[in-house]
Scaffold this motif. Structure first.
Motif, PDB file in Angstrom:
ATOM      1  N   PHE A  51       0.836  -1.193   0.000  1.00  0.00           N
ATOM      2  CA  PHE A  51       0.000   0.000   0.000  1.00  0.00           C
ATOM      3  C   PHE A  51       0.873   1.247   0.000  1.00  0.00           C
ATOM      4  O   PHE A  51       2.033   1.215   0.432  1.00  0.00           O
ATOM      5  N   TYR A  52       0.277   2.324  -0.437  1.00  0.00           N
ATOM      6  CA  TYR A  52       0.835   3.652  -0.196  1.00  0.00           C
ATOM      7  C   TYR A  52       0.167   4.165   1.070  1.00  0.00           C
ATOM      8  O   TYR A  52      -1.014   3.927   1.304  1.00  0.00           O
ATOM      9  N   CYS A  53       0.907   4.854   1.928  1.00  0.00           N
ATOM     10  CA  CYS A  53       0.391   5.198   3.259  1.00  0.00           C
ATOM     11  C   CYS A  53      -0.872   6.058   3.221  1.00  0.00           C
ATOM     12  O   CYS A  53      -1.583   6.150   4.222  1.00  0.00           O
ATOM     13  N   LYS A  54      -1.167   6.679   2.068  1.00  0.00           N
ATOM     14  CA  LYS A  54      -2.364   7.511   1.982  1.00  0.00           C
ATOM     15  C   LYS A  54      -3.500   6.811   1.228  1.00  0.00           C
ATOM     16  O   LYS A  54      -4.537   7.423   0.954  1.00  0.00           O
ATOM     17  N   ASP A  55      -3.329   5.529   0.912  1.00  0.00           N
ATOM     18  CA  ASP A  55      -4.375   4.781   0.214  1.00  0.00           C
ATOM     19  C   ASP A  55      -5.555   4.502   1.130  1.00  0.00           C
ATOM     20  O   ASP A  55      -5.382   4.216   2.323  1.00  0.00           O
ATOM     21  N   ASN A  56      -6.747   4.524   0.566  1.00  0.00           N
ATOM     22  CA  ASN A  56      -7.933   4.114   1.322  1.00  0.00           C
ATOM     23  C   ASN A  56      -7.860   2.643   1.693  1.00  0.00           C
ATOM     24  O   ASN A  56      -8.371   2.224   2.730  1.00  0.00           O
ATOM     25  N   TYR A  57      -7.242   1.842   0.828  1.00  0.00           N
ATOM     26  CA  TYR A  57      -7.133   0.410   1.096  1.00  0.00           C
ATOM     27  C   TYR A  57      -6.332   0.133   2.366  1.00  0.00           C
ATOM     28  O   TYR A  57      -6.571  -0.830   3.081  1.00  0.00           O
ATOM     29  N   PHE A  58      -5.352   1.000   2.647  1.00  0.00           N
ATOM     30  CA  PHE A  58      -4.569   0.855   3.870  1.00  0.00           C
ATOM     31  C   PHE A  58      -5.462   1.073   5.084  1.00  0.00           C
ATOM     32  O   PHE A  58      -5.402   0.332   6.068  1.00  0.00           O
ATOM     33  N   ASP A  59      -6.324   2.088   5.033  1.00  0.00           N
ATOM     34  CA  ASP A  59      -7.276   2.334   6.115  1.00  0.00           C
ATOM     35  C   ASP A  59      -8.192   1.134   6.325  1.00  0.00           C
ATOM     36  O   ASP A  59      -8.521   0.762   7.458  1.00  0.00           O
ATOM     37  N   GLU A  60      -8.622   0.523   5.220  1.00  0.00           N
ATOM     38  CA  GLU A  60      -9.507  -0.648   5.310  1.00  0.00           C
ATOM     39  C   GLU A  60      -8.810  -1.811   5.997  1.00  0.00           C
ATOM     40  O   GLU A  60      -9.405  -2.515   6.815  1.00  0.00           O
ATOM     41  N   PHE A  61      -7.537  -2.026   5.672  1.00  0.00           N
ATOM     42  CA  PHE A  61      -6.789  -3.113   6.312  1.00  0.00           C
ATOM     43  C   PHE A  61      -6.694  -2.894   7.812  1.00  0.00           C
ATOM     44  O   PHE A  61      -6.940  -3.806   8.608  1.00  0.00           O
ATOM     45  N   ILE A  62      -6.332  -1.684   8.224  1.00  0.00           N
ATOM     46  CA  ILE A  62      -6.226  -1.371   9.650  1.00  0.00           C
ATOM     47  C   ILE A  62      -7.571  -1.576  10.332  1.00  0.00           C
ATOM     48  O   ILE A  62      -7.675  -2.172  11.414  1.00  0.00           O
ATOM     49  N   ASN A  63      -8.621  -1.063   9.712  1.00  0.00           N
ATOM     50  CA  ASN A  63      -9.961  -1.182  10.295  1.00  0.00           C
ATOM     51  C   ASN A  63     -10.353  -2.650  10.475  1.00  0.00           C
ATOM     52  O   ASN A  63     -10.886  -3.045  11.518  1.00  0.00           O
ATOM     53  N   ASN A  64     -10.076  -3.477   9.467  1.00  0.00           N
ATOM     54  CA  ASN A  64     -10.423  -4.901   9.559  1.00  0.00           C
ATOM     55  C   ASN A  64      -9.589  -5.603  10.612  1.00  0.00           C
ATOM     56  O   ASN A  64     -10.088  -6.473  11.342  1.00  0.00           O
ATOM     57  N   GLN A  65      -8.294  -5.270  10.698  1.00  0.00           N
ATOM     58  CA  GLN A  65      -7.423  -5.898  11.686  1.00  0.00           C
ATOM     59  C   GLN A  65      -7.919  -5.637  13.099  1.00  0.00           C
ATOM     60  O   GLN A  65      -7.861  -6.511  13.965  1.00  0.00           O
TER      61      GLN A  65
END
Length: 514
Positions: free
Chosen positions: A173-187
């Motif tokens: 991921f790039y640190c500003k990607d929405n997908y990164f936020d989704e991963f953190i949220n799911n974890q």
């Protein structure tokens, strides 16, 4: 169940500490109600592997409690290259030098520095350095792909960053990607439940199926571990979990949820260190819920001194009973709502202390004034309050607790000389404890706990049979059930599980009589 904080490791390099720390602060603010702990780890820690200290040892120590990891990749972790597959040779076989010349110059005789850099940027590839790949590979082995992500501190295009061949590109991921936020949220949200202050929550429920994870059970129940090592592993795990907690209400509920298992921990060996550590960490030592624990600990300590002189036991148990009674009265006067878990243990140990105080009083040679009937009535009242709460909760956990409450009511009726009520409650306690054997939560506990619950059933059945609680047919059925249950205990190494050893010895010595 409160199980301690979920730890996420943030691995950073020389150029990514600032980003890692900023993301840490953002997550801690956004998920403030969740029991998470973010540990910042400098990637240079991997280089501590020298001599007899292998990289496996470094990873195990540095990331011992981590459940997932984010690796913040900066340019200091990368190597650059011009991979040959970036060049598309024509069908006729040209040499690489001819291809480069054609792409660079074409029909031109010379190019500008800007044109050259544009061409370099098109062809340049970067990937993790060999050292980084080697180090991260050990981390992946410990935590698995699904729990790790690479996050670059710079924008990336689909073709600019080349992942190692065995790492799927979707893990980048790039640190500003929405997908990164989704991963953190799911974890966080899929694996951790938010902790609220439930000290006064009258609807609180406990589910002992969540007491240990499957991974923790595999470690505790390892065939290579002795019984003592299994108890020590439980103590280590609970000590770490409770020390990770940050608020008093978290620590208090953590303790109350595990009090039912205290009697199964061996008296020697210090396997209740987790409780001592937890109580030391509580900041408000004047809180009534903490004062209840002080009296429960005093009761447990007195019971652990069997055969030793610890002063006037009558006075010890009477003081515990009086203090708990005063606390209950104070809570009632203040009209404070109580978490049912706490109310059960307040009344349970009040009932126990009142009865034991009477029994210790009867051993005294010097006659003093003491109202036995008043304390025995308090014992019955307190234990019946436990039973009423447990019936209202109607859960597997409350069935475990009620097996103790009803059993202790029977014991108090015996001391009162009320034989009919003693028989009825002992038979009921035997029935409840037989149901323990098929509880789904029992299958999610370490074997040392399961064996102890089985032994508790046999002890209660023996008392019920000896007291004459059953007709012949039911007596024979219960006896056969006891024999079947004990057979499952004899095939294991039961040394140090005192309640199991005592149960087998008492049952075998009583076979002729029952």
């Amino acid at each position: 169940m409160i199980r301690g904080y979920y730890e996420i490791a943030f691995v950073y390099g020389q150029s990514t500490y600032g980003i890692a720390n900023k993301v840490k602060e953002y997550i801690e603010t956004k998920y403030a109600d969740y029991p998470i702990k973010i540990k910042l780890c400098d990637d240079s820690s991997f280089r501590a592997a020298k001599g007899s200290v292998g990289i496996d040892d470094v990873v195990e120590n540095e990331f011992e409690r981590a459940k997932s990891a984010i690796i913040f990749v900066g340019k200091d972790m990368l190597t650059y290259s011009f991979p040959i597959d970036n060049f598309q040779p024509p069908k006729n076989a040209h040499s690489l030098s001819e291809i480069v010349k054609d792409e660079l110059f074409g029909n031109k005789s010379q190019i500008t520095p800007t044109e050259f850099m544009e061409w370099v940027n098109q062809k340049l590839k970067f990937t993790l350095s060999q050292n980084a790949v080697f180090e991260m590979g050990h981390l992946w082995t410990k935590l698995s792909f699904d729990n790790i992500r690479l996050v670059t501190a710079f924008p990336i295009s689909d073709n600019s960053f080349k992942m190692p061949s065995d790492i799927p590109t979707q893990y980048l991921f790039y640190c500003k990607d929405n997908y990164f936020d989704e991963f953190i949220n799911n974890q966080i949200t899929n694996k951790v439940l938010p902790i609220a202050n439930v000290l006064n929550d009258e609807t609180y429920q406990v589910d002992y199926k969540d007491l240990f994870t499957n991974e923790e059970l595999e470690i505790i129940d390892s065939p290579r571990k002795s019984i003592e090592q299994q108890f020590e592993k439980i103590n280590e795990l609970w000590t770490y979990q409770v020390m990770s907690l940050q608020k008093d209400y978290e620590r208090l509920i953590f303790i109350y949820e595990r009090l039912v298992f205290l009697s199964y921990l061996p008296y020697s060996g210090g396997y209740d260190r987790w409780l001592t550590s937890a109580m030391q960490e509580v900041e408000d030592k004047n809180a009534l819920f903490y004062k209840i624990l002080i009296q429960i600990k005093a009761y447990i300590n007195a019971g652990q001194q069997r055969g030793r002189t610890i002063g006037n036991k009558f006075e010890i148990y009477k003081n515990i009973a009086n203090t708990l009674y005063d606390i209950r009265t104070d809570l009632e006067k203040q009209k404070i709502t109580i978490n049912p878990l706490i109310e059960i243990y307040l009344n349970d140990y009040l009932g126990l202390a009142c009865r034991i105080a009477v029994l210790e009083f009867r051993k005294l040679e010097n006659v003093i004034t003491f109202k036995e009937s008043e304390y025995l009535e308090r014992s019955i009242d307190a234990l019946k309050r436990c039973s009423d709460i447990e019936t209202t909760l109607s859960s597997e956990a409350s069935l475990l607790w009620s097996g103790y409450s009803i059993y202790n009511i029977a014991r108090t009726y015996q001391v009162l000389g009320n034989q009919n009520d003693a028989l009825n409650h002992m038979a009921n306690a035997c029935d409840i404890r037989e149901k323990w054997l098929t509880l789904s939560s029992l299958g999610k506990m370490p074997r040392v706990f399961e064996h102890s619950f089985k032994a508790e059933f046999v002890i209660t059945a023996m008392n019920a049979i000896t007291m004459g609680c059953f007709e012949d047919n039911e007596k024979n059925r219960v006896k056969i059930k006891c024999e079947e249950t004990l057979e499952t205990l004899k095939v294991i190494k039961i040394k140090s599980v005192a309640i199991v050893e005592d149960t087998i010895r008492k049952f075998e010595s009583s076979l002729i009589r029952i």
